[in-house]
Write a protein that holds these residues in place. Structure first.
Motif, PDB file in Angstrom:
ATOM      1  N   ALA A  72       0.839  -1.199   0.000  1.00 50.24           N
ATOM      2  CA  ALA A  72       0.000   0.000   0.000  1.00 50.24           C
ATOM      3  C   ALA A  72       0.872   1.246   0.000  1.00 50.24           C
ATOM      4  O   ALA A  72       1.737   1.407   0.866  1.00 50.24           O
ATOM      5  CB  ALA A  72      -0.907   0.005   1.230  1.00 50.24           C
ATOM      6  N   ILE A 111      -2.542  -1.256  -3.321  1.00 52.87           N
ATOM      7  CA  ILE A 111      -3.463  -0.341  -2.661  1.00 52.87           C
ATOM      8  C   ILE A 111      -2.835   1.049  -2.727  1.00 52.87           C
ATOM      9  O   ILE A 111      -1.709   1.245  -2.269  1.00 52.87           O
ATOM     10  CB  ILE A 111      -3.693  -0.722  -1.181  1.00 52.87           C
ATOM     11  N   ALA A 132      -9.888  -0.988   1.093  1.00 53.73           N
ATOM     12  CA  ALA A 132      -8.604  -1.556   0.676  1.00 53.73           C
ATOM     13  C   ALA A 132      -8.627  -3.072   0.552  1.00 53.73           C
ATOM     14  O   ALA A 132      -7.678  -3.657   0.025  1.00 53.73           O
ATOM     15  CB  ALA A 132      -7.516  -1.147   1.672  1.00 53.73           C
TER      16      ALA A 132
END
Length: 269
Positions: free
Chosen positions: A26, A104, A247
């Motif tokens: 992410a 993400i 997410a």
């Protein structure tokens, strides 16, 4: 007598794993402080590998080290200017080359500047557009090209209640956040067919180091608490659950949506 063959369906996902982001990479822009730091912290604690971003390499490294101590996720620092499209492309390509393909993306970078509409300068207007809107376009475009090739990805843009309503002195800010709301929907239209979900968080009034002066203003705090049905300022931890929803696989069929985390502010007059 013959019967029609039953439609083959994949097995239902395990509800216990719907919100699992363990091991996923992410990138959280502007994550060295404020809301971005809290979102990065939540992802690390949920087991993700988080790319900490800011402009200052030393600060990014320090924050990444601090977040890594929270575990069980891992962190890596990447300092680059999200308002520079060439720097963005170089950074995202570098992450891929180093084994950190972004699965993400949290477009969190933003700024606020208050001034009467007629007194807002050209330079300040251009800077706010760059930081609040263009940066999200540049980073999402670079990341989405690679997500598309892999056939999956999650993009979460951080908006504000000012994407929907406005107070005196923040017209340019609201314009950029409203633009980011529509960019979220437009990205959904273009990217959903490639397996990418693009959604947005809309924080209400949150207590952070950036809003410390407002929190300390007794009159303004009374207004926030009276205007918010929950009766309080938001705490940055209040955003983590909503982020994990967007997410993770829990939002696999959710696209182009804004989730306002505002204590009910937008629901009442």
């Amino acid at each position: 007598m013959t019967t029609a063959p039953q439609e083959s369906r994949p097995p239902a996902p395990d509800p216990a794993r719907l919100f699992d982001v363990t091991g996923r990479v992410a990138l959280v822009t502007g994550s060295t402080r404020g809301i971005g730091h809290a979102l990065a912290s939540g992802l690390v604690r949920a087991g993700a590998t988080v790319v900490v971003n800011g402009r200052d390499p030393q600060v990014a490294e320090q924050v990444a080290a601090g977040l890594a101590a929270l575990g069980p996720g891992r962190t890596v620092a990447r300092a680059f200017d999200v308002t520079d499209p060439a720097a963005v492309e170089q950074a995202v390509a570098g992450l891929e080359a180093d084994g950190y393909p972004v699965e993400i993306l949290v477009n969190n970078t933003g700024m606020q500047q208050r001034a009467p509409f007629t007194e807002f300068s050209d330079a300040d207007w251009a800077r706010m557009l760059d930081v609040n809107l263009s940066s999200a376009f540049y980073v999402a475009r670079s990341v989405a090209r690679r997500m598309r090739d892999r056939g999956h990805g999650k993009i979460v843009n951080v908006l504000s209640v000012q994407s929907e309503v406005v107070r005196p002195g923040i017209a340019p800010y609201s314009a950029t956040k409203g633009g980011l709301k529509m960019l979220t929907k437009g990205m959904c239209a273009d990217l959903a067919g490639s397996g990418i979900q693009v959604n947005a968080l809309g924080p209400g009034y949150f207590a952070t180091e950036l809003t410390a002066a407002l929190v300390a203003d007794a009159e303004f705090s009374r207004w926030v608490e009276g205007r918010t049905p929950a009766g309080r300022w938001g705490q940055v931890e209040d955003l983590v659950g909503a982020l994990l929803f967007f997410a993770s696989d829990a939002s696999a069929f959710v696209n182009g949506q804004v989730l306002h985390v505002d204590g009910g502010m937008l629901s009442v007059l």
